[in-house]
Scaffold this active site. Structure first.
Site, short mmCIF file in Angstrom:
data_model
loop_
_atom_site.label_atom_id
_atom_site.label_comp_id
_atom_site.label_asym_id
_atom_site.label_seq_id
_atom_site.Cartn_x
_atom_site.Cartn_y
_atom_site.Cartn_z
N LEU A 29 -21.46 36.62 -9.25
CA LEU A 29 -21.65 35.44 -9.79
C LEU A 29 -22.37 34.10 -8.88
O LEU A 29 -21.82 34.16 -8.03
CB LEU A 29 -20.52 34.83 -10.50
CG LEU A 29 -19.72 35.57 -11.57
CD1 LEU A 29 -18.48 34.97 -12.11
CD2 LEU A 29 -20.50 36.17 -12.79
N HIS A 30 -23.54 33.66 -9.65
CA HIS A 30 -24.24 32.75 -8.87
C HIS A 30 -24.28 31.34 -9.79
O HIS A 30 -23.92 31.55 -10.89
CB HIS A 30 -25.42 33.18 -8.18
CG HIS A 30 -26.19 33.83 -9.40
ND1 HIS A 30 -26.79 33.31 -10.50
CD2 HIS A 30 -26.47 35.15 -9.55
CE1 HIS A 30 -27.42 34.14 -11.14
NE2 HIS A 30 -27.45 35.27 -10.55
N HIS A 33 -25.23 32.12 -13.29
CA HIS A 33 -24.23 32.40 -14.59
C HIS A 33 -23.50 31.25 -14.61
O HIS A 33 -22.86 31.01 -15.80
CB HIS A 33 -23.29 33.45 -13.62
CG HIS A 33 -23.93 34.71 -13.17
ND1 HIS A 33 -24.06 35.21 -12.23
CD2 HIS A 33 -24.38 35.93 -14.15
CE1 HIS A 33 -24.68 36.56 -12.10
NE2 HIS A 33 -24.87 36.74 -13.27
N LYS A 145 -34.06 33.88 -17.61
CA LYS A 145 -34.52 34.74 -16.23
C LYS A 145 -34.91 36.02 -16.75
O LYS A 145 -35.82 36.43 -16.32
CB LYS A 145 -33.54 34.60 -15.33
CG LYS A 145 -33.26 35.66 -14.21
CD LYS A 145 -34.26 35.17 -13.11
CE LYS A 145 -34.03 36.53 -12.04
NZ LYS A 145 -33.53 37.62 -12.34
N ASP A 146 -34.16 36.44 -17.62
CA ASP A 146 -34.47 38.11 -18.18
C ASP A 146 -34.89 37.73 -19.73
O ASP A 146 -34.03 38.23 -20.54
CB ASP A 146 -32.97 38.59 -18.21
CG ASP A 146 -32.41 38.61 -16.71
OD1 ASP A 146 -32.98 39.55 -15.93
OD2 ASP A 146 -31.47 37.83 -16.41
N GLN A 149 -35.31 40.92 -21.82
CA GLN A 149 -34.03 41.33 -22.40
C GLN A 149 -33.28 40.26 -23.51
O GLN A 149 -33.11 41.01 -24.52
CB GLN A 149 -33.05 41.17 -21.04
CG GLN A 149 -31.54 41.38 -21.47
CD GLN A 149 -30.71 41.20 -20.10
OE1 GLN A 149 -30.54 42.26 -19.47
NE2 GLN A 149 -30.05 40.08 -20.00
N ARG A 183 -29.26 40.10 -6.99
CA ARG A 183 -29.93 40.96 -6.27
C ARG A 183 -30.32 40.15 -4.88
O ARG A 183 -30.56 40.62 -3.90
CB ARG A 183 -31.44 41.74 -6.68
CG ARG A 183 -30.74 42.70 -7.74
CD ARG A 183 -31.97 43.23 -8.51
NE ARG A 183 -31.60 44.03 -9.69
CZ ARG A 183 -31.32 45.39 -9.46
NH1 ARG A 183 -31.35 46.02 -8.44
NH2 ARG A 183 -31.30 46.08 -10.39
P1 AMP Z 1 -26.65 39.59 -14.80
O1 AMP Z 1 -25.29 39.40 -14.36
O2 AMP Z 1 -27.65 39.68 -13.92
O3 AMP Z 1 -26.58 40.75 -16.02
O4 AMP Z 1 -26.99 38.39 -15.75
C1 AMP Z 1 -25.96 37.80 -16.58
C2 AMP Z 1 -26.68 36.60 -17.65
O5 AMP Z 1 -26.94 35.69 -16.58
C3 AMP Z 1 -27.57 37.18 -18.18
O6 AMP Z 1 -27.96 36.49 -19.51
C4 AMP Z 1 -28.97 36.62 -17.33
O7 AMP Z 1 -30.33 36.30 -18.04
C5 AMP Z 1 -28.26 35.27 -16.74
N1 AMP Z 1 -28.87 35.02 -15.61
C6 AMP Z 1 -28.98 35.47 -14.42
N2 AMP Z 1 -29.80 34.72 -13.47
C7 AMP Z 1 -30.06 33.58 -13.87
C8 AMP Z 1 -30.67 32.37 -13.43
N3 AMP Z 1 -31.11 32.22 -12.33
N4 AMP Z 1 -30.75 31.35 -14.44
C9 AMP Z 1 -30.14 31.51 -15.50
N5 AMP Z 1 -29.54 32.53 -16.24
C10 AMP Z 1 -29.57 33.59 -15.14
#
Ligand code: AMP
Length: 271
Positions: A29-30, A33, A145-146, A149, A183
């Site tokens: 988590l960052h 999230h 960001k995605d 998706q 990543r």
């Molecule tokens: P992930 O853990 O990478 O599957 O991401 C979980 C959710 O967080 C997804 O809906 C991503 O689009 C969102 N997310 C990831 N990175 C960011 C970011 N930098 N800014 C906003 N949402 C993000």
């Protein structure tokens, strides 16, 4: 914060609530999230965060294995945020049943990341379909960001007439412009600097080609990006962000979509 590993126990708990605001994640988590979670907490429903590194959306086993995981730190962050529920399912909890809805895969899944990560979006939609069936959230929070998706999940929800509403959340960036991503944990300081230069290059490029689209020369741009330190560029394409039509003339609504590597780390962004 109540933690669940079993969907039946989770469903029993959910049935006592007015509804759920759902934030699916793969952990690590960052601040990206966290911004989704904070938005979810503003809703009138209970916030449920899931952490599940979904093996089916990784087209390479090595990528699945090297995906950064930080469960202990994640738990601490989620406790501090005072979320209501955390769901950390096992593989069997997610894949050990047959969902009622069939996954709908829009043809746009063949473009951009779909061209380079075969089976990736099938894996994403498979897991999201299952989560939606288990949780039946009122809201689901997804990051721009995605974007591809997000768009494909939106198409699935529309097509299958699922009652969950998508809340689209803006991309959170580091001060140096780089979009936060789990990543990024694999990047060293120098590689982070490269990612930052690439972001600013694309940010300025967008400004220029918005004024005059004829200035867009993809081959030239790719060369410049390689000179800045991008090792391999999977794609660099502009799309209208509402309907995912390609841009070929002056159009104010496009984003530049990119996937590229810095050494072995694959980064995606849309600007
Ligand atoms: P992930 O853990 O990478 O599957 O991401 C979980 C959710 O967080 C997804 O809906 C991503 O689009 C969102 N997310 C990831 N990175 C960011 C970011 N930098 N800014 C906003 N949402 C993000």
């Amino acid at each position: 914060m109540k933690i669940f590993k079993d969907k039946h126990i989770l469903q029993k708990e959910i049935s006592k609530t007015k509804g759920i605001s759902f934030v699916p994640t793969m952990g690590g988590l960052h601040k990206g999230h966290i911004s989704l979670i904070k938005q979810s907490k503003k809703s009138k429903f209970k916030t449920l965060v899931s952490i599940f590194v979904n093996p089916k959306q990784f087209n390479k086993k090595s990528d699945y294995r090297s995906y950064p995981r930080s469960t202990k730190k994640d738990l601490k962050k989620l406790k501090n945020l005072k979320i209501d529920y955390l769901y950390i399912p096992t593989f069997k909890d997610i894949y050990g049943f047959k969902p009622k809805e069939k996954v709908f895969i829009d043809k746009f899944s063949k473009k951009l990341c779909g061209r380079f990560r075969r089976g990736h979006f099938e894996g994403v939609l498979n897991v999201v379909n299952r989560f939606l069936e288990i949780i039946k959230p009122r809201y689901i929070y997804l990051g721009k960001k995605d974007y591809q998706q997000l768009y494909l999940i939106k198409k699935h929800i529309e097509k299958r007439k699922i009652k969950s509403k998508i809340i689209e959340c803006k991309t959170i960036r580091e001060n140096n412009g780089v979009a936060l991503s789990t990543r990024n944990l694999n990047l060293n300081d120098n590689q982070m600097k490269i990612a930052s230069k690439i972001y600013y290059y694309l940010y300025n490029l967008k400004k220029r080609i918005k004024k005059n689209y004829n200035l867009f020369n993809p081959n030239r741009v790719k060369k410049d990006l390689r000179d800045l330190g991008a090792c391999k560029i999977d794609y660099l394409e502009n799309y209208n962000i509402e309907n995912f039509k390609k841009i070929n003339r002056q159009n104010k609504k496009f984003n530049i979509f990119i996937a590229y590597y810095i050494k072995n780390t694959r980064l995606i962004d849309n600007i």
